[in-house]
Motif scaffolding. Sequence first.
Motif, PDB file in Angstrom:
ATOM      1  N   UNK A  47      57.683  36.420  53.168  1.00 26.61           N
ATOM      2  CA  UNK A  47      57.769  34.967  53.293  1.00 26.61           C
ATOM      3  C   UNK A  47      56.524  34.312  52.699  1.00 26.61           C
ATOM      4  N   UNK A  48      56.668  33.045  52.321  1.00 29.96           N
ATOM      5  CA  UNK A  48      55.519  32.316  51.775  1.00 29.96           C
ATOM      6  C   UNK A  48      54.402  32.217  52.793  1.00 29.96           C
ATOM      7  N   UNK A  49      54.764  32.009  54.069  1.00 24.01           N
ATOM      8  CA  UNK A  49      53.765  31.902  55.124  1.00 24.01           C
ATOM      9  C   UNK A  49      53.028  33.230  55.326  1.00 24.01           C
ATOM     10  N   UNK A  50      53.777  34.316  55.337  1.00 24.52           N
ATOM     11  CA  UNK A  50      53.173  35.643  55.493  1.00 24.52           C
ATOM     12  C   UNK A  50      52.288  35.995  54.311  1.00 24.52           C
ATOM     13  N   UNK A  51      52.740  35.645  53.116  1.00 24.61           N
ATOM     14  CA  UNK A  51      51.971  35.892  51.896  1.00 24.61           C
ATOM     15  C   UNK A  51      50.669  35.091  51.915  1.00 24.61           C
ATOM     16  N   UNK A  52      50.743  33.839  52.292  1.00 30.29           N
ATOM     17  CA  UNK A  52      49.555  32.978  52.352  1.00 30.29           C
ATOM     18  C   UNK A  52      48.548  33.520  53.371  1.00 30.29           C
ATOM     19  N   UNK A  53      49.037  33.911  54.551  1.00 28.95           N
ATOM     20  CA  UNK A  53      48.166  34.454  55.588  1.00 28.95           C
ATOM     21  C   UNK A  53      47.494  35.740  55.111  1.00 28.95           C
ATOM     22  N   UNK A  54      48.252  36.608  54.442  1.00 26.60           N
ATOM     23  CA  UNK A  54      47.697  37.866  53.942  1.00 26.60           C
ATOM     24  C   UNK A  54      46.561  37.615  52.954  1.00 26.60           C
ATOM     25  N   UNK A  55      46.758  36.678  52.048  1.00 24.78           N
ATOM     26  CA  UNK A  55      45.717  36.369  51.049  1.00 24.78           C
ATOM     27  C   UNK A  55      44.453  35.838  51.729  1.00 24.78           C
ATOM     28  N   UNK A  56      44.620  34.956  52.695  1.00 26.74           N
ATOM     29  CA  UNK A  56      43.458  34.387  53.387  1.00 26.74           C
ATOM     30  C   UNK A  56      42.755  35.446  54.239  1.00 26.74           C
ATOM     31  N   UNK A  57      43.530  36.295  54.902  1.00 24.14           N
ATOM     32  CA  UNK A  57      42.938  37.369  55.712  1.00 24.14           C
ATOM     33  C   UNK A  57      42.182  38.358  54.824  1.00 24.14           C
ATOM     34  N   UNK A  58      42.725  38.646  53.651  1.00 20.38           N
ATOM     35  CA  UNK A  58      42.052  39.559  52.719  1.00 20.38           C
ATOM     36  C   UNK A  58      40.729  38.966  52.255  1.00 20.38           C
ATOM     37  N   UNK A  59      40.724  37.675  51.925  1.00 26.27           N
ATOM     38  CA  UNK A  59      39.476  37.010  51.530  1.00 26.27           C
ATOM     39  C   UNK A  59      38.446  37.108  52.655  1.00 26.27           C
ATOM     40  N   UNK A  60      38.868  36.794  53.864  1.00 26.03           N
ATOM     41  CA  UNK A  60      37.959  36.820  55.011  1.00 26.03           C
ATOM     42  C   UNK A  60      37.372  38.219  55.196  1.00 26.03           C
ATOM     43  N   UNK A  61      38.228  39.240  55.132  1.00 29.18           N
ATOM     44  CA  UNK A  61      37.776  40.620  55.359  1.00 29.18           C
ATOM     45  C   UNK A  61      36.855  41.129  54.262  1.00 29.18           C
TER      46      UNK A  61
END
Length: 145
Positions: A47-61
């Motif tokens: 999903x677009x929401x899941x994809x967006x969250x994954x990208x932001x979480x990856x940046x944070x990590x």
Amino acid sequence: MTKKRIYFVILCLILCFIWGNSLLSREVSGAISHFIADILGGEQGASDEGHHFLRKAAHFCEFAALGATFLLWISEITDHRGFKLTLCALFGISVPLIDETIQIFSGRGPALSDVWLDASGYAFGVLLCTAVHFLARRHREKAGK
């Protein structure tokens, strides 16, 4: 190899990873993150929401790892707290700004919100590393009594 050199090599590898991903085009970067989202989340990750969250979480990590590694490296260089604090702060804001600037040249738009996200991930890594160091030192002191 000394700890200082090991931390420096890891620091350089993390920077290459971060900035290398920023050099990727929007299409390639999106394809990679969609591929990872599909592996991790199945239908939810697609999903677009899941994809967006994954990208932001990856940046944070990735920036949290950068912050922890930078603190470990700079702690091997100096014991001067003011100097460490100043360098940590400068590095912690410079890398996200450079990262977003690189994205301008790769055809992706820079976003101030990403600078804030990256800087907060970096700060989290520094604080987490500081807390672990503090707790380990306290444990050693108690064990020595």
